[in-house]
Design an enzyme around this catalytic site. Sequence first.
Site, PDB file in Angstrom:
ATOM      1  N   LYS A  47       0.887  -1.211   0.292  1.00  0.00           N
ATOM      2  CA  LYS A  47      -0.040  -0.093   0.032  1.00  0.00           C
ATOM      3  C   LYS A  47       0.893   1.293  -0.080  1.00  0.00           C
ATOM      4  CE  LYS A  47      -2.281   2.036   4.031  1.00  0.00           C
ATOM      5  NZ  LYS A  47      -1.720   3.064   3.923  1.00  0.00           N
ATOM      6  N   ASN A  48       1.864   1.435   0.841  1.00  0.00           N
ATOM      7  CA  ASN A  48       2.505   2.421   1.025  1.00  0.00           C
ATOM      8  C   ASN A  48       3.806   2.828  -0.146  1.00  0.00           C
ATOM      9  OD1 ASN A  48       0.935   2.942   3.214  1.00  0.00           O
ATOM     10  ND2 ASN A  48       2.727   2.540   4.928  1.00  0.00           N
ATOM     11  N   ARG A  83      -5.003  10.647   4.424  1.00  0.00           N
ATOM     12  CA  ARG A  83      -3.800  11.388   4.454  1.00  0.00           C
ATOM     13  C   ARG A  83      -2.928  11.380   3.360  1.00  0.00           C
ATOM     14  NH1 ARG A  83      -0.595  14.082   8.055  1.00  0.00           N
ATOM     15  NH2 ARG A  83       1.627  13.671   7.199  1.00  0.00           N
ATOM     16  N   CYS A 143      -5.938   7.800   8.984  1.00  0.00           N
ATOM     17  CA  CYS A 143      -5.948   7.176  10.295  1.00  0.00           C
ATOM     18  C   CYS A 143      -5.918   8.295  11.232  1.00  0.00           C
ATOM     19  CB  CYS A 143      -4.960   5.936  10.370  1.00  0.00           C
ATOM     20  SG  CYS A 143      -5.355   4.554   9.400  1.00  0.00           S
ATOM     21  N   ARG A 163      -0.636  14.610  13.164  1.00  0.00           N
ATOM     22  CA  ARG A 163      -0.132  14.467  11.838  1.00  0.00           C
ATOM     23  C   ARG A 163       0.023  15.683  11.101  1.00  0.00           C
ATOM     24  NH1 ARG A 163      -1.756   8.513   9.709  1.00  0.00           N
ATOM     25  NH2 ARG A 163       0.511   8.423   8.820  1.00  0.00           N
ATOM     26  N   PRO A 164       0.810  16.567  11.164  1.00  0.00           N
ATOM     27  CA  PRO A 164       0.976  18.058  10.647  1.00  0.00           C
ATOM     28  C   PRO A 164       1.605  17.752   9.313  1.00  0.00           C
ATOM     29  CG  PRO A 164       2.910  17.771  12.412  1.00  0.00           C
ATOM     30  CD  PRO A 164       1.837  16.585  12.678  1.00  0.00           C
ATOM     31  N   ASP A 170       3.980  20.396   8.163  1.00  0.00           N
ATOM     32  CA  ASP A 170       4.813  21.407   8.148  1.00  0.00           C
ATOM     33  C   ASP A 170       5.978  21.220   7.192  1.00  0.00           C
ATOM     34  OD1 ASP A 170       4.973  19.558  10.410  1.00  0.00           O
ATOM     35  OD2 ASP A 170       6.662  21.115  11.058  1.00  0.00           O
ATOM     36  N   LEU A 171       6.721  19.988   7.393  1.00  0.00           N
ATOM     37  CA  LEU A 171       7.706  19.480   6.726  1.00  0.00           C
ATOM     38  C   LEU A 171       7.527  19.507   5.278  1.00  0.00           C
ATOM     39  CD1 LEU A 171       8.947  16.723   9.190  1.00  0.00           C
ATOM     40  CD2 LEU A 171       9.655  18.929   9.086  1.00  0.00           C
ATOM     41  N   ASP A 200       3.901   0.932  12.174  1.00  0.00           N
ATOM     42  CA  ASP A 200       2.468   0.413  11.632  1.00  0.00           C
ATOM     43  C   ASP A 200       2.378  -1.124  12.072  1.00  0.00           C
ATOM     44  OD1 ASP A 200       2.132   2.363  10.203  1.00  0.00           O
ATOM     45  OD2 ASP A 200       2.778   1.797   8.238  1.00  0.00           O
ATOM     46  N   ARG A 234      -8.775  -0.825   4.147  1.00  0.00           N
ATOM     47  CA  ARG A 234      -8.005   0.300   3.584  1.00  0.00           C
ATOM     48  C   ARG A 234      -6.527  -0.243   3.205  1.00  0.00           C
ATOM     49  NH1 ARG A 234      -8.700   6.069   6.334  1.00  0.00           N
ATOM     50  NH2 ARG A 234      -7.490   6.405   4.588  1.00  0.00           N
TER      51      ARG A 234
END
Length: 444
Positions: A51-52, A121, A145, A150-151, A153-154, A334, A425
């Site tokens: 998935k990732n 996300r 999720c 979970r910002p 900014d980076l 995970d 998912r």
Amino acid sequence: MNGEESPREGELHKIISDSISESDAGVDGLGRIRITGGISLDGEVKIQGSKNAALPIMAAALLNRGTTVLKGCPRIADVFLMEQILCGLGATTCWQGDTLEICARELKSCVADKELGEKMRSSIVLLGSLLGRWGEGVLPFPGGCVIGARPIDLHLEALRKLGAEFKEEEGCLYGRARGLRGGEITFHRSSVGATQNAVLGAVCAKGTTVIRGCSREPEVSWLCRFLNQAGGQIRGIGTSCLEIRGVSGLHDTVFQIPSDRIAAGTYVCASAITRGKGILLDPPVGEMGALLKAYEKIGGQYMYKSGKLFLCSQRALGPLRWLETGIYPGFPTDLQSIFLAVLTCARGESRIRENIFEDRFKVVPQLQKMGAQITLDGRMARIRGGRLFGTLVKAEELRGGAALVIAGLGAEGETCVENREFIERGYEDISRDLNDLGARTQKD
Ligand code: UD1
């Protein structure tokens, strides 16, 4: 969306949409998985595509004004969501078995569908691709999720270094760049998604980009390999410093999505909690070092030969005095809740520290409902191994949901996990896979 789309997928989108947007309120009456506990596993399972790895590569397909073919693409809800978003931008797609063809010759929009984007996300990785393709991109603030703040900014900081500017309006992020140009990016904290976005922004930018402090997660490397196969010029793959010479565009390519290290790790845990056996076909063992080390520490044994991972978990009874999650090659966050489920059945006390996402112990109350003895203290969990008992529990997010299914395998009696759509998912069919391994589970 054109090409093959079974009604089941259409339905799934709807169910996922409804379930995820209502996740905080709790949704009853959705799909369930029933698990008969106490059966030692002994069977074989083929590991699905990752998935990732697939999601950012799908986003990268937007940079090719042509056709990208992804083989071994997992048929999971998050991939279908990303597919829908790409189609909303004007791409066309076609499935044949597990091969996904994406044609991005003509895009019609740089605005990602708000409702779809909010659900996942990982839609944030579209930012680098959209800026690279259009010089503009509009994305809703990413969802996904429920595991911490979970910002982003980076992501923004990195793309600003390539010349992008951002503003925020009505829950949407507007990005703009008059032609991205190469730059120097240094990450002071490791982020998989932000590294991927930086790479996606840089690959077709003018000039050379150097990215330091990159995430070394395999999914970053797979994205870079894909891009190079499609004409990109990226050096330093697998290291924390990537050098990217911008190219004018990508070309058509056929790429094999690697197998999923998290799904494979989940099935190692399934074998462990049932003290059974099991053979995994085509697992990415080279990417599973930390998980296999933890498995050995609790008494599991394995052998890898000719693409098969043979598991022998008869002695996987031990606790683990200390386990902490970390960036790759550390223990993957995970798999944390899934391994935690295994440790609830160990003979003795274990400790786990979660270092990546602050809120990744969300599944603990549900495990406690099954009799698990877990004490939480911030990012630390203390687990006293004992017996689990089957009962009705509810998945609230993807990996926590998988952890409940694994716990069900080790419990006495029947466990019923509600909201299996969260699990879908990321897993094509966890029930089918576990049954292939010799478990008795059923979807309803
Ligand atoms: C990806 C994976 C997810 C995995 C995670 C860590 C995908 C689709 N998802 O998520 O399954 O659990 O890597 O291996 O591949 N952070 C910031 N600012 C940012 C970005 C991140 O502070 O702009 C923080 C996060 O809150 C978190 C940490 O950095 O604490 C790591 O997050 P990151 O590596 O970015 O995870 P994702 O890419 O979201």
